[in-house]
Design an enzyme around this catalytic site. Structure first.
Site, short mmCIF file in Angstrom:
data_model
loop_
_atom_site.label_atom_id
_atom_site.label_comp_id
_atom_site.label_asym_id
_atom_site.label_seq_id
_atom_site.Cartn_x
_atom_site.Cartn_y
_atom_site.Cartn_z
N VAL A 104 4.53 -0.78 16.29
CA VAL A 104 4.44 -0.64 14.84
C VAL A 104 4.26 0.82 14.42
O VAL A 104 4.48 1.17 13.26
CB VAL A 104 3.30 -1.51 14.26
CG1 VAL A 104 3.56 -2.98 14.59
CG2 VAL A 104 1.92 -1.09 14.78
N LYS A 105 3.85 1.68 15.33
CA LYS A 105 3.66 3.12 15.07
C LYS A 105 2.98 3.37 13.73
O LYS A 105 3.40 4.21 12.95
CB LYS A 105 4.99 3.87 15.17
CG LYS A 105 5.57 3.85 16.60
CD LYS A 105 6.70 4.83 16.78
CE LYS A 105 7.26 4.85 18.19
NZ LYS A 105 7.88 3.57 18.63
N ARG A 106 1.90 2.63 13.46
CA ARG A 106 1.16 2.84 12.23
C ARG A 106 0.17 3.98 12.43
O ARG A 106 -0.11 4.41 13.55
CB ARG A 106 0.41 1.56 11.83
CG ARG A 106 1.30 0.32 11.61
CD ARG A 106 2.44 0.53 10.65
NE ARG A 106 3.03 -0.72 10.19
CZ ARG A 106 4.31 -1.05 10.28
NH1 ARG A 106 5.20 -0.24 10.82
NH2 ARG A 106 4.74 -2.20 9.78
#
Lengths: 309, 309
Positions: A104-106
């Protein structure tokens, strides 16, 4: 969860993860046709097609692999309906005993990162009840905002016994633009790696930390350095296969215990049916083609590790 | 869209954006009670509560402001149902003539960034049709992966006449951990700012670029430098109000034409009803409290700009 991931890797003897990153163009005609017949050429139709595609690949490979890594962007492009397919995929993979790494690379400022952490790894309070929004086992996290963007994830991970992989050195061609720039003689990715090692001390499993790192297979030399900088961090290694990484490039991502890394392949596995090497399976048997590609990947990596370690 | 944003700022004389970042604890009791009565204490109930909360604030402020910035994390924490409330909020704000900046902070390797760009700013192909997934006007983008993570957004922006704001110097306390580190004598945020200026040349509006930057109000000195580094970039300035930034800190984020920046306040506006200064409105009239807080913010910023420019 890091201990469970390690146990699954040891059980399958396969330090690999299958990236479930479906583009609609990866989905064989017959699967698309069936979904569109039911839902029309709509977002719901697209979501159904990628879900059925995923399900078949998971069914045909789940006994061979410890984990999957769905890339949420590929679902988010289809809006709400796409995200419903993402959630269905996460839940289904968990029901099959797979560890799910939500790619998700949040990452945001503190209170906002806390909301992402709750949504993907934790439980949100609603009145007197709590609910898990997406409920992956691990999530990938972007470090650009610094410690106060990362620590809320670690807090939730402690409560839930879950983990994160922080982007350190990404696999893409221009990752060096900022990540390789020298700061006091050291590249930025190394400073981020040092932070990962520090953050990781806060949440250790039996032998590895719940705080891992993402380091691209396409940068084996940097992998070698980062392996030493973060000895207790599991490294999630994208970029194998379609992006150019090979088994022999990967050995230095592992520790001498044969652990410490898990190698992702997405297109190389899920679109195996379009590759010459697996053409014999035909579009009808795309799941079998994926299974064969998983077997080949495992053999490649096992061979490389046995040669070196 | 950058030209439309500028026209709206000139029309309202308010270079501000209201951050729609609802936590459930921000939503007055009576709104929560009504939503839970209808949907139970469920994710759908929480989503209904934040949607009704947003709607009231938008109804009471939309004539005063040019734009809103929903923070997707606050919705994502409630899973699919939360994201449905996000989508509803985006659509409703657009129907009210507001420019919508999706604070999504996405960013990944090329093909994956392309999927995010399509999902948030563009249209995705499904068979012979195309659909917009979330359809914001602008999105925020994380630069850690470098040019090939940012350019797919710019490509979609060119097709759709939309824009992005790239994280340059974020408002949080630990933003300096990586962003302030010196590279050849310059802090990383300045290198990112230089890239924003370069990327921006590829997609210019009448006077400003479609490629803007995020620079926190909490770092006014850095704002002054970055204003010069990126003369044609619109700066989205978070951190005003609850995070500590004040009107007088903001003047150097603007150009001499009185344009070039748009200042965000989230908690300061949407939770005004809980602040002493607006207590007289009571929880029942939380929308009116937000309107009064917007008026005060506009006066503060106009005053500071008139004093300086």
């Amino acid at each position: 969860m890091i201990d469970r991931l390690i146990a699954k890797i040891q059980e399958t003897k396969a330090p690999i993860v299958v990236g479930l990153d479906p583009m609609l163009s990866y989905v064989p005609e017959q699967v698309q046709r069936k979904a569109f017949a039911e839902y029309g050429e709509t977002l719901a139709g697209a979501a159904e097609a990628i879900w059925q595609f995923n399900k078949e690949i998971v069914d045909k490979t789940c006994d061979l692999i410890p984990a999957v890594k769905p890339q949420i962007a590929m679902y988010e492009q289809f809006g709400i309906e796409g995200l419903q397919a993402y959630k269905k995929t996460v839940d289904y993979c968990k029901s099959k005993g797979l560890v799910v790494i939500g790619d998700v690379k949040r990452g945001d400022i503190g209170s906002t990162s806390a909301a992402y952490a709750v949504g993907h790894l934790g439980r949100v309070q609603v009145g007197s009840r709590t609910y898990a929004g997406f409920d992956e086992d691990f999530a990938t996290v972007n470090p650009y905002l610094g410690s106060d963007g990362v620590k809320p994830f670690i807090e939730v991970c402690k409560q839930e016994k879950k983990g994160i992989f922080v982007l350190v050195k990404t696999s893409n061609p221009s990752s060096g633009e900022f990540q390789d720039r020298l700061i006091d003689g050291k590249p930025l990715y190394e400073l981020v790696g040092e932070k990962v090692a520090q953050w990781g001390e806060e949440h250790m499993g039996a032998s590895y930390s719940y705080v891992g790192a993402v380091v691209g297979a396409t940068y084996p030399e940097q992998g070698r350095t980062l392996r030493k900088v973060m000895p207790k961090a599991f490294i999630l290694v994208p970029g194998y296969g379609a992006q150019g990484g090979k088994g022999k490039d990967l050995v230095h991502f592992f520790n001498e215990d044969g652990l410490g890394a898990i190698v992702n392949s997405s297109r190389g596995i899920i679109v195996a049916w379009k590759q010459e090497a697996y053409a014999k399976y035909g579009a009808e048997n795309f799941g079998e083609a994926s299974r064969a590609a998983v077997e080949a990947m495992i053999a490649d990596i096992r061979g490389a590790l046995e040669g070196e370690l």
